[in-house]
Design a protein around this motif. Sequence first.
Motif, PDB file in Angstrom:
ATOM      1  N   TYR A   1      53.835  12.247  42.408  1.00  7.18           N
ATOM      2  CA  TYR A   1      54.389  13.323  43.402  1.00  7.18           C
ATOM      3  C   TYR A   1      53.680  13.165  44.695  1.00  7.18           C
ATOM      4  O   TYR A   1      54.183  13.936  45.609  1.00  7.18           O
ATOM      5  CB  TYR A   1      53.927  14.936  42.738  1.00  7.18           C
ATOM      6  N   ALA A   2      52.764  12.205  44.711  1.00  7.77           N
ATOM      7  CA  ALA A   2      52.123  11.713  46.103  1.00  7.77           C
ATOM      8  C   ALA A   2      51.549  13.148  46.863  1.00  7.77           C
ATOM      9  O   ALA A   2      51.825  13.673  47.721  1.00  7.77           O
ATOM     10  CB  ALA A   2      53.248  11.351  47.201  1.00  7.77           C
ATOM     11  N   ILE A   3      50.887  13.968  45.900  1.00 10.17           N
ATOM     12  CA  ILE A   3      50.141  15.124  46.214  1.00 10.17           C
ATOM     13  C   ILE A   3      49.008  14.835  47.248  1.00 10.17           C
ATOM     14  O   ILE A   3      48.593  13.651  47.590  1.00 10.17           O
ATOM     15  CB  ILE A   3      49.291  15.841  45.196  1.00 10.17           C
ATOM     16  N   ASP A   4      48.343  15.759  48.130  1.00 10.42           N
ATOM     17  CA  ASP A   4      47.201  15.631  48.934  1.00 10.42           C
ATOM     18  C   ASP A   4      46.094  15.756  48.108  1.00 10.42           C
ATOM     19  O   ASP A   4      45.874  16.952  47.587  1.00 10.42           O
ATOM     20  CB  ASP A   4      47.323  17.060  49.776  1.00 10.42           C
ATOM     21  N   THR A   5      45.395  14.660  47.928  1.00  6.63           N
ATOM     22  CA  THR A   5      44.273  14.768  47.015  1.00  6.63           C
ATOM     23  C   THR A   5      42.946  15.173  47.750  1.00  6.63           C
ATOM     24  O   THR A   5      41.983  15.506  46.970  1.00  6.63           O
ATOM     25  CB  THR A   5      43.922  13.140  46.704  1.00  6.63           C
ATOM     26  N   SER A   6      43.122  15.723  49.004  1.00  2.47           N
ATOM     27  CA  SER A   6      42.045  16.424  49.509  1.00  2.47           C
ATOM     28  C   SER A   6      42.133  17.902  49.324  1.00  2.47           C
ATOM     29  O   SER A   6      41.174  18.549  49.321  1.00  2.47           O
ATOM     30  CB  SER A   6      42.040  15.910  51.069  1.00  2.47           C
ATOM     31  N   ARG A   7      43.351  18.307  48.575  1.00  2.00           N
ATOM     32  CA  ARG A   7      43.335  19.649  48.422  1.00  2.00           C
ATOM     33  C   ARG A   7      43.876  19.727  46.924  1.00  2.00           C
ATOM     34  O   ARG A   7      44.924  20.257  46.476  1.00  2.00           O
ATOM     35  CB  ARG A   7      44.758  20.387  49.137  1.00  2.00           C
ATOM     36  N   VAL A   8      42.834  19.326  46.001  1.00  2.00           N
ATOM     37  CA  VAL A   8      43.148  19.651  44.512  1.00  2.00           C
ATOM     38  C   VAL A   8      42.137  20.357  44.245  1.00  2.00           C
ATOM     39  O   VAL A   8      41.002  20.794  44.437  1.00  2.00           O
ATOM     40  CB  VAL A   8      42.750  18.249  43.626  1.00  2.00           C
ATOM     41  N   TYR A   9      42.647  21.578  43.354  1.00  2.00           N
ATOM     42  CA  TYR A   9      41.832  22.979  42.969  1.00  2.00           C
ATOM     43  C   TYR A   9      41.927  22.994  41.525  1.00  2.00           C
ATOM     44  O   TYR A   9      43.201  22.572  40.899  1.00  2.00           O
ATOM     45  CB  TYR A   9      42.555  24.110  43.826  1.00  2.00           C
ATOM     46  N   VAL A  10      41.058  23.718  40.820  1.00  4.79           N
ATOM     47  CA  VAL A  10      41.069  24.028  39.520  1.00  4.79           C
ATOM     48  C   VAL A  10      40.831  25.246  39.086  1.00  4.79           C
ATOM     49  O   VAL A  10      39.769  25.838  39.696  1.00  4.79           O
ATOM     50  CB  VAL A  10      39.872  23.026  38.743  1.00  4.79           C
ATOM     51  N   ALA A  11      41.590  25.883  38.485  1.00  3.70           N
ATOM     52  CA  ALA A  11      41.641  27.226  37.985  1.00  3.70           C
ATOM     53  C   ALA A  11      41.670  27.259  36.488  1.00  3.70           C
ATOM     54  O   ALA A  11      42.288  26.674  35.919  1.00  3.70           O
ATOM     55  CB  ALA A  11      42.556  28.289  38.617  1.00  3.70           C
ATOM     56  N   GLY A  12      40.708  28.073  35.845  1.00  3.51           N
ATOM     57  CA  GLY A  12      40.597  28.349  34.512  1.00  3.51           C
ATOM     58  C   GLY A  12      40.326  29.609  33.716  1.00  3.51           C
ATOM     59  O   GLY A  12      39.665  30.573  34.610  1.00  3.51           O
ATOM     60  N   MET A  13      40.826  29.843  32.557  1.00  2.00           N
ATOM     61  CA  MET A  13      40.449  31.228  32.003  1.00  2.00           C
ATOM     62  C   MET A  13      39.454  30.922  30.862  1.00  2.00           C
ATOM     63  O   MET A  13      39.841  29.967  29.946  1.00  2.00           O
ATOM     64  CB  MET A  13      42.144  31.678  31.394  1.00  2.00           C
ATOM     65  N   SER A  14      38.644  31.519  30.603  1.00  2.84           N
ATOM     66  CA  SER A  14      37.428  31.649  29.399  1.00  2.84           C
ATOM     67  C   SER A  14      36.957  30.227  29.246  1.00  2.84           C
ATOM     68  O   SER A  14      36.217  29.703  30.237  1.00  2.84           O
ATOM     69  CB  SER A  14      38.399  32.098  28.141  1.00  2.84           C
ATOM     70  N   ASN A  15      37.360  29.531  28.290  1.00  2.00           N
ATOM     71  CA  ASN A  15      36.877  28.171  27.971  1.00  2.00           C
ATOM     72  C   ASN A  15      37.521  27.106  29.059  1.00  2.00           C
ATOM     73  O   ASN A  15      36.971  26.395  29.435  1.00  2.00           O
ATOM     74  CB  ASN A  15      37.383  27.703  26.545  1.00  2.00           C
ATOM     75  N   GLY A  16      38.588  27.723  29.634  1.00  4.30           N
ATOM     76  CA  GLY A  16      38.982  26.753  30.709  1.00  4.30           C
ATOM     77  C   GLY A  16      38.427  26.904  32.132  1.00  4.30           C
ATOM     78  O   GLY A  16      38.078  25.916  32.778  1.00  4.30           O
ATOM     79  N   ALA A  17      37.642  28.300  32.025  1.00  8.26           N
ATOM     80  CA  ALA A  17      37.020  28.571  33.620  1.00  8.26           C
ATOM     81  C   ALA A  17      35.636  27.672  33.214  1.00  8.26           C
ATOM     82  O   ALA A  17      35.128  27.261  34.196  1.00  8.26           O
ATOM     83  CB  ALA A  17      36.586  29.995  33.379  1.00  8.26           C
ATOM     84  N   MET A  18      35.002  27.585  31.962  1.00  5.10           N
ATOM     85  CA  MET A  18      33.944  26.726  31.740  1.00  5.10           C
ATOM     86  C   MET A  18      34.106  25.323  31.995  1.00  5.10           C
ATOM     87  O   MET A  18      33.375  24.520  32.653  1.00  5.10           O
ATOM     88  CB  MET A  18      33.436  26.933  30.089  1.00  5.10           C
ATOM     89  N   MET A  19      35.338  24.906  31.719  1.00  3.94           N
ATOM     90  CA  MET A  19      35.648  23.570  31.911  1.00  3.94           C
ATOM     91  C   MET A  19      35.900  23.100  33.682  1.00  3.94           C
ATOM     92  O   MET A  19      35.392  22.081  34.146  1.00  3.94           O
ATOM     93  CB  MET A  19      37.200  23.368  31.237  1.00  3.94           C
TER      94      MET A  19
END
Length: 311
Positions: free
Chosen positions: A146-164
Amino acid sequence: MLKSINIFMKLYILLIIVLIFSAMIPRCFAGEKGQSMVHKLVINGVDRSYIVYKPAVANTEGLPLMVVLHGGLGNASHMEKRTGMNDIADSGRFIVAYPNGTGGRLPAMQDQRTWNAGSCCGRAMRQNIDDVLFIKRVIEDIHSRYAIDTSRVYVAGMSNGAMMAYRLASEIPDKIAAIIAVSGTLAVDNCDSAKNVPVLHIHGDQDKNVPFDGARGEESVSIVSHRSVPDTINLVIRSRQCIASEKRTLEGNIQVSSYRCSNGALVELYVIKGGEHGWPGGRGPDKKDSAGQFSASKQAWEFAKQFSKKQ
């Protein structure tokens, strides 16, 4: 008389056509909302997968990416439905990825998945699954498609996903522009290397799975004793030289602390008074929050979109 009947019949037919056309319009617009696709990868000889949602925009090159990690015993499909993040992506114009963690051994537990976030959780932790490598490869695979903007990669997580999410910020900080941790605390002992990664932490003070004050939650299926939210924030800001925090209260009885640091990125803590273990503003019968109209998905994007990595 005959002429009047003909006019009536023409008006009736016209009305039917209008009603049919009106019924078709939402379907057309629904088709324009974007699409979800499943992609597969092989990591260390193991088949892995993720869902990616691409909004319906004219040009999908250079869009930001939000990686959304499910909680323990959850999965990508459930997280996609639960968070409503796709709707935020449609308006915010970004791509969303929902990776799958490691499922249980038994067929009935294949979709009850966990992440190796450090000291938690489940089979992923016990087998020392390299989930950091997996998420890194997911980002690379999406970039190739998809040719994303690699300078704008974010991670959101819930519970064990937040820990990750915290672990990713600590181990691949050069890939992550910001993280959003919801109802999950730090499960590694050192995150000084993440000091330049902005952090938004959202947590209910009545969480019985990952307690705000730490220890094992009375409703948790894990035997892990979790780090408290205050201890998590203290470890996060330790190397950032944050002198003081600004506090304010939002509608929905949410207390916000903002830590502006001289040697690191912004840290914000949203404490939901009376809030339980869940994704605030989420969908489905399992949502637990007392935050009124507050949406963790909307706030995640409002926070994340401020930031980008230097290339």
